[in-house]
Design a protein around this motif. Sequence first.
Motif, PDB file in Angstrom:
ATOM      1  N   MET A  72       0.831  -1.210   0.000  1.00 57.12           N
ATOM      2  CA  MET A  72       0.000   0.000   0.000  1.00 57.12           C
ATOM      3  C   MET A  72       0.862   1.255   0.000  1.00 57.12           C
ATOM      4  O   MET A  72       0.531   2.243  -0.669  1.00 57.12           O
ATOM      5  N   MET A  73       1.973   1.225   0.734  1.00 56.05           N
ATOM      6  CA  MET A  73       2.866   2.382   0.781  1.00 56.05           C
ATOM      7  C   MET A  73       3.506   2.629  -0.586  1.00 56.05           C
ATOM      8  O   MET A  73       3.632   3.782  -1.014  1.00 56.05           O
ATOM      9  N   ILE A  74       3.871   1.562  -1.286  1.00 53.51           N
ATOM     10  CA  ILE A  74       4.454   1.699  -2.624  1.00 53.51           C
ATOM     11  C   ILE A  74       3.419   2.257  -3.599  1.00 53.51           C
ATOM     12  O   ILE A  74       3.709   3.172  -4.373  1.00 53.51           O
ATOM     13  N   VAL A  75       2.209   1.740  -3.545  1.00 51.92           N
ATOM     14  CA  VAL A  75       1.133   2.232  -4.418  1.00 51.92           C
ATOM     15  C   VAL A  75       0.871   3.707  -4.143  1.00 51.92           C
ATOM     16  O   VAL A  75       0.708   4.510  -5.074  1.00 51.92           O
ATOM     17  N   THR A  76       0.868   4.087  -2.880  1.00 53.35           N
ATOM     18  CA  THR A  76       0.654   5.493  -2.507  1.00 53.35           C
ATOM     19  C   THR A  76       1.807   6.364  -2.991  1.00 53.35           C
ATOM     20  O   THR A  76       1.587   7.462  -3.525  1.00 53.35           O
ATOM     21  N   MET A  77       3.045   5.892  -2.817  1.00 55.92           N
ATOM     22  CA  MET A  77       4.212   6.641  -3.275  1.00 55.92           C
ATOM     23  C   MET A  77       4.135   6.886  -4.778  1.00 55.92           C
ATOM     24  O   MET A  77       4.403   7.988  -5.266  1.00 55.92           O
ATOM     25  N   ILE A  78       3.730   5.871  -5.530  1.00 56.18           N
ATOM     26  CA  ILE A  78       3.621   6.012  -6.984  1.00 56.18           C
ATOM     27  C   ILE A  78       2.528   7.005  -7.346  1.00 56.18           C
ATOM     28  O   ILE A  78       2.718   7.869  -8.204  1.00 56.18           O
ATOM     29  N   ASP A  79       1.411   6.932  -6.668  1.00 55.84           N
ATOM     30  CA  ASP A  79       0.314   7.866  -6.923  1.00 55.84           C
ATOM     31  C   ASP A  79       0.742   9.300  -6.624  1.00 55.84           C
ATOM     32  O   ASP A  79       0.527  10.202  -7.426  1.00 55.84           O
ATOM     33  N   GLU A  80       1.377   9.503  -5.478  1.00 56.55           N
ATOM     34  CA  GLU A  80       1.767  10.853  -5.067  1.00 56.55           C
ATOM     35  C   GLU A  80       2.883  11.442  -5.919  1.00 56.55           C
ATOM     36  O   GLU A  80       2.871  12.633  -6.224  1.00 56.55           O
ATOM     37  N   ASN A  81       3.854  10.628  -6.311  1.00 58.20           N
ATOM     38  CA  ASN A  81       5.009  11.138  -7.048  1.00 58.20           C
ATOM     39  C   ASN A  81       4.845  11.124  -8.559  1.00 58.20           C
ATOM     40  O   ASN A  81       5.480  11.920  -9.251  1.00 58.20           O
ATOM     41  N   TYR A  82       4.009  10.217  -9.070  1.00 52.61           N
ATOM     42  CA  TYR A  82       3.922  10.044 -10.518  1.00 52.61           C
ATOM     43  C   TYR A  82       2.499  10.170 -11.060  1.00 52.61           C
ATOM     44  O   TYR A  82       2.287  10.016 -12.261  1.00 52.61           O
ATOM     45  N   ASN A  83       1.531  10.396 -10.164  1.00 51.63           N
ATOM     46  CA  ASN A  83       0.128  10.525 -10.561  1.00 51.63           C
ATOM     47  C   ASN A  83      -0.372   9.321 -11.364  1.00 51.63           C
ATOM     48  O   ASN A  83      -1.097   9.463 -12.343  1.00 51.63           O
ATOM     49  N   VAL A  84       0.041   8.139 -10.930  1.00 53.99           N
ATOM     50  CA  VAL A  84      -0.374   6.885 -11.560  1.00 53.99           C
ATOM     51  C   VAL A  84      -0.949   5.996 -10.470  1.00 53.99           C
ATOM     52  O   VAL A  84      -0.344   5.817  -9.418  1.00 53.99           O
TER      53      VAL A  84
END
Length: 72
Positions: free
Chosen positions: A40-52
């Motif tokens: 979940m933390m990785i998915v959140t990091m990707i969403d926050e940093n890359y808007n994906v």
Amino acid sequence: MKEKFFLENFIAEFEEEPNIEIDFNTKFKELDGWDSMTSMMIVTMIDENYNVVISPDEMKQISTIRELYNLI
């Protein structure tokens, strides 16, 4: 997006594992610190940093950091 920056962001999610060695061929689900919370933390990091947004099904289908990077 730069590979080095992505890898640094990925590794940062494993702060409790300071001696962890990760590269783009790493099968991240086999890492000692990997669990549902880390996912979940990785998915959140990707969403926050890359808007994906990575779906749970997409996460199930991939195994290496390179595959994850290619989704973005």
